[in-house]
Design an enzyme around this catalytic site. Structure first.
Site, mmCIF file in Angstrom:
data_model
loop_
_atom_site.group_PDB
_atom_site.id
_atom_site.type_symbol
_atom_site.label_atom_id
_atom_site.label_comp_id
_atom_site.label_asym_id
_atom_site.label_seq_id
_atom_site.Cartn_x
_atom_site.Cartn_y
_atom_site.Cartn_z
ATOM 1 C CB CYS A 45 30.083 -23.446 15.584
ATOM 2 S SG CYS A 45 28.389 -23.206 15.029
ATOM 3 C CD GLN A 48 31.927 -24.678 4.125
ATOM 4 O OE1 GLN A 48 31.074 -25.546 4.110
ATOM 5 N NE2 GLN A 48 32.044 -23.778 3.172
ATOM 6 C CB SER A 78 32.323 -20.726 17.569
ATOM 7 O OG SER A 78 33.134 -20.556 18.705
ATOM 8 C CG ASP A 108 42.344 -25.313 5.704
ATOM 9 O OD1 ASP A 108 41.803 -26.423 5.763
ATOM 10 O OD2 ASP A 108 41.927 -24.392 4.990
ATOM 11 C CE LYS A 109 48.111 -20.037 12.896
ATOM 12 N NZ LYS A 109 48.098 -18.642 13.339
ATOM 13 C CG HIS A 132 40.718 -27.330 1.977
ATOM 14 N ND1 HIS A 132 40.830 -27.586 0.624
ATOM 15 C CD2 HIS A 132 41.753 -26.507 2.288
ATOM 16 C CE1 HIS A 132 41.892 -26.945 0.153
ATOM 17 N NE2 HIS A 132 42.468 -26.286 1.134
ATOM 18 C CB SER A 414 39.043 -21.041 4.129
ATOM 19 O OG SER A 414 39.753 -21.042 2.913
HETATM 20 N N1 NDP Z 1 35.026 -20.698 4.412
HETATM 21 C C1 NDP Z 1 34.471 -21.443 3.508
HETATM 22 O O1 NDP Z 1 33.458 -21.065 2.986
HETATM 23 C C2 NDP Z 1 35.047 -22.747 3.104
HETATM 24 C C3 NDP Z 1 35.853 -23.442 3.954
HETATM 25 N N2 NDP Z 1 36.255 -24.707 3.640
HETATM 26 C C4 NDP Z 1 37.067 -25.439 4.598
HETATM 27 O O2 NDP Z 1 36.284 -25.653 5.770
HETATM 28 C C5 NDP Z 1 37.130 -25.663 6.926
HETATM 29 C C6 NDP Z 1 36.631 -24.649 7.920
HETATM 30 O O3 NDP Z 1 36.856 -23.364 7.400
HETATM 31 P P1 NDP Z 1 35.959 -22.112 7.812
HETATM 32 O O4 NDP Z 1 34.554 -22.548 7.948
HETATM 33 O O5 NDP Z 1 36.323 -21.010 6.889
HETATM 34 O O6 NDP Z 1 36.551 -21.813 9.230
HETATM 35 P P2 NDP Z 1 36.189 -20.622 10.232
HETATM 36 O O7 NDP Z 1 37.347 -19.746 10.349
HETATM 37 O O8 NDP Z 1 34.889 -19.995 9.881
HETATM 38 O O9 NDP Z 1 36.020 -21.523 11.552
HETATM 39 C C7 NDP Z 1 36.147 -21.052 12.757
HETATM 40 C C8 NDP Z 1 35.676 -22.106 13.785
HETATM 41 O O10 NDP Z 1 36.789 -22.936 14.154
HETATM 42 C C9 NDP Z 1 37.004 -22.778 15.564
HETATM 43 N N3 NDP Z 1 38.421 -22.831 15.883
HETATM 44 C C10 NDP Z 1 39.386 -21.964 15.506
HETATM 45 N N4 NDP Z 1 40.562 -22.338 15.996
HETATM 46 C C11 NDP Z 1 40.357 -23.455 16.716
HETATM 47 C C12 NDP Z 1 41.185 -24.294 17.483
HETATM 48 N N5 NDP Z 1 42.481 -24.081 17.605
HETATM 49 N N6 NDP Z 1 40.607 -25.334 18.093
HETATM 50 C C13 NDP Z 1 39.297 -25.568 17.988
HETATM 51 N N7 NDP Z 1 38.465 -24.814 17.278
HETATM 52 C C14 NDP Z 1 38.987 -23.766 16.661
HETATM 53 C C15 NDP Z 1 36.426 -21.409 15.881
HETATM 54 O O11 NDP Z 1 36.054 -21.394 17.220
HETATM 55 P P3 NDP Z 1 36.607 -20.313 18.278
HETATM 56 O O12 NDP Z 1 35.403 -19.552 18.648
HETATM 57 O O13 NDP Z 1 37.148 -21.159 19.360
HETATM 58 O O14 NDP Z 1 37.666 -19.472 17.625
HETATM 59 C C16 NDP Z 1 35.194 -21.380 14.985
HETATM 60 O O15 NDP Z 1 34.128 -22.081 15.523
HETATM 61 C C17 NDP Z 1 38.535 -25.402 6.409
HETATM 62 O O16 NDP Z 1 39.147 -26.644 6.214
HETATM 63 C C18 NDP Z 1 38.295 -24.720 5.072
HETATM 64 O O17 NDP Z 1 39.352 -24.854 4.150
HETATM 65 C C19 NDP Z 1 35.831 -25.341 2.518
HETATM 66 C C20 NDP Z 1 35.026 -24.703 1.614
HETATM 67 C C21 NDP Z 1 34.666 -23.328 1.804
HETATM 68 C C1 X2X Z 2 34.702 -20.682 -0.603
HETATM 69 C C2 X2X Z 2 35.568 -21.764 -1.023
HETATM 70 O O1 X2X Z 2 35.177 -22.708 -1.689
HETATM 71 C C3 X2X Z 2 36.973 -21.603 -0.807
HETATM 72 C C4 X2X Z 2 37.206 -20.398 -1.621
HETATM 73 O O2 X2X Z 2 37.591 -22.743 -1.280
HETATM 74 C C5 X2X Z 2 37.430 -21.354 0.597
HETATM 75 O O3 X2X Z 2 36.849 -20.525 1.295
HETATM 76 O O4 X2X Z 2 38.418 -21.973 0.975
HETATM 77 MG MG MG Z 3 39.226 -23.380 -0.150
#
Ligand code: NDP
Ligand code: X2X
Ligand code: MG
Ligand code: MG
Length: 491
Positions: A45, A48, A78, A108-109, A132, A414
């Site tokens: 949570c 995204q 989260s 992603d990691k 992604h 991300s």
């Molecule tokens: N950031 C963005 O705006 C964009 C992101 N994306 C894609 O969306 C996806 C999510 O990215 P984003 O929203 O940035 O991620 P965040 O870093 O914001 O997500 C963190 C969430 O993932 C949880 N989490 C972290 N590690 C683990 C784990 N080992 N097991 C279970 N839950 C875990 C965290 O919970 P906890 O409290 O447990 O740490 C938290 O709820 C990625 O694939 C990214 O590439 C795509 C477009 C844009």
């Molecule tokens: C915000 C977005 O679309 C990115 C830049 O692809 C990401 O956060 O991975």
């Molecule tokens: Mg991206």
């Protein structure tokens, strides 16, 4: 597991990279129906996860969140995000076995370990979704044969996914079905319903592939969207201070300047952004941007090559294995830059002044958008996709800088985007060192030319206007923006 893209034949690579079809709004007439009544469980949570979930619930879908045990036990951010918004939160064991669709919205990691933990708990024939495709394309994750694998990738930060939805609109979104995992042929219907649930269908949806999404997304975020805005911010700020401009003024001009000038870009592309300048300033911005394009072209091409060949993902995964040493060090260093540490001054800057006193920033934006677009389309990525990943998303990232400078941008994007952003920034600053020596406050910090005062070379102006307007990013932009305004009044 290994790089999936690198296992494809050249023909298949090109075929997947060029998969991109702009969908007609009539294809969304079924709305969210394909997911109505289905149990949708979001893993994570964060940026995204929370914002997509809020939109989908408002669109009438059944959303709950699953988090790792420690996040629940320790009531981490989260957990608080989800429960404060009234969502059900449970462990994997509690929620995954009954889920029809699992949205993996963790960083992603974490994807390999999260998917390995979640997959054995998923029921027969359920759907796994990503926003992604890194895990599938760069890591070659294999998903159980009975599961459908889809992707719904908003082309913007999570915060803006929510903001645009609240405005009654949405953000352009790329959807895909993994060809290896569509056993029941339901992937596309579900991906479309998901895009309708987030509001993406109102802004424009591309039917694409995991491969095209990954390669274009990585390129956009590393170069124009985040990398160049970071480099441009630091170089422009340092130059102004070096030349005696008040630091508070310089800080404000940069922090809010990107947002203001890219608003012009959002409405009418590079042409409109440049048209906001006086004619002499436009000619100057054009010349500076041509120089910038020549200097930075090899760096943009290197990023594209490294992304295509898998070198970028390999390097980043090495850092993952090394406890994110690079990422964390680079993040800390960004927090120490003078731009980041200097608060925006209490001075009034009018909308027009951001353009007039930010000619170099306008030149950076033009150079970056065109270079990113050119590098992507030269590599087989289709114009529509390249447009979203260069021109369209720049204002959305600029909004985050306006909120809280580079810290906010790097927090909201991300970790993958942030890593690539620093890589670009570190290579770009030295590359521009000589160029920056030629820069003075006439093009950053002070007004270049408010009007046509000293006269304008007509022939030159005509030539420049034609060059700007004839760039392919302007052609596709005119088409895509027309479909967006056409959709707005319906909402
Ligand atoms: N950031 C963005 O705006 C964009 C992101 N994306 C894609 O969306 C996806 C999510 O990215 P984003 O929203 O940035 O991620 P965040 O870093 O914001 O997500 C963190 C969430 O993932 C949880 N989490 C972290 N590690 C683990 C784990 N080992 N097991 C279970 N839950 C875990 C965290 O919970 P906890 O409290 O447990 O740490 C938290 O709820 C990625 O694939 C990214 O590439 C795509 C477009 C844009
Ligand atoms: C915000 C977005 O679309 C990115 C830049 O692809 C990401 O956060 O991975
Ligand atoms: Mg991206
Ligand atoms: Mg993106």
């Amino acid at each position: 597991m290994g790089n999936y893209f690198n296992t494809l034949s050249l023909r298949d690579k090109l075929d997947q990279l060029s998969k991109c079809r702009f969908m007609d709004s009539s294809e969304f007439s079924d709305g969210v129906n394909a997911l109505k009544g289905k149990k949708i469980v979001i893993v994570g949570c964060g940026a995204q996860g929370l914002n997509q979930g809020l939109n989908m619930r408002d669109s009438g879908l059944d959303i709950s969140y699953t988090l790792r045990d420690a996040a629940i036990a320790e009531k981490r951010a989260s957990y608080v995000n989800a429960t404060d918004n009234g969502f059900t939160v449970g462990t994997y064991q509690e929620l995954i076995p009954s889920a029809d669709v699992v949205l993996n919205l963790t960083p992603d990691k974490q994807h390999t370990s999260v998917v390995n933990a979640v997959m054995p708990l998923m029921k027969q024939g359920a759907t796994l979704s990503y926003s992604h495709g890194f895990n599938i394309v760069e890591e070659g994750m294999q998903i159980r044969e009975d599961l459908t694998v889809i992707m719904v990738a908003p082309k913007c930060p999570g915060s803006e996914v929510r903001e645009e939805y609240k405005r009654g609109f949405g953000v352009p979104t790329l959807i895909a079905v993994h060809p290896e995992n569509d056993p029941e042929g339901k992937g596309w219907a579900q991906a479309k319903a998901y895009a309708a649930g987030t509001g993406g269908d109102r802004a424009g949806v591309l039917a694409s592939s995991f491969v095209a999404e990954v390669k274009s997304d990585l390129m956009g975020e590393q170069t124009i969207l985040c990398g160049l805005l970071q480099t441009g911010s630091i170089l422009c700020f340092d130059k102004m201070v070096e030349k005696g401009i008040d630091a508070g003024y310089a800080s404000k001009l940069i922090q809010y300047g990107w947002e203001t000038i890219t608003e012009g870009l959002k409405y009418g592309g590079i042409t409109n952004m440049m048209d906001r300048l006086s004619n002499p300033a436009k000619i100057k911005a054009f010349e500076l941007s041509e120089e910038l394009k020549d200097i930075m072209r090899p760096l943009f091409q290197k990023h594209m090559d490294d992304i295509m060949e898998g070198n970028f993902s390999k390097g980043m995964m090495e850092d993952w294995a090394n406890d994110d040493k690079n990422l964390l060090g680079w993040r800390a260093a960004t927090g120490e830059t003078a731009f980041e540490k200097t608060p925006a001054g209490d001075v009034e800057i009018s909308e027009q002044e951001f353009y007039d006193n930010g000619v170099l920033m306008v030149a950076f934006v033009r150079a970056g958008v065109e270079l990113a677009f050119e590098a992507m389309t030269d590599s087989g990525i289709i114009d529509e996709s390249a447009y979203y990943e260069s021109l369209h998303e720049t204002p959305l990232i600029a909004n985050t800088i306006a909120r809280k400078k580079l810290f906010e941008m790097n927090r909201v994007i991300s970790d993958t985007a942030e890593y690539g952003c620093y890589l670009f920034d570190h290579a770009c600053k030295p590359l521009l060192a000589d160029f920056m020596k030629t820069i003075d406050t006439d093009v950053i910090g002070k007004t270049y030319a408010k009007d046509n005062g000293a006269g304008v070379d007509n022939a030159k102006l005509i030539e420049i206007n034609a060059a700007l307007r004839n760039h392919p990013v302007e052609k596709i932009g005119t088409f895509l923006r027309a479909s967006m305004t056409a959709m707005k009044p319906i909402v």
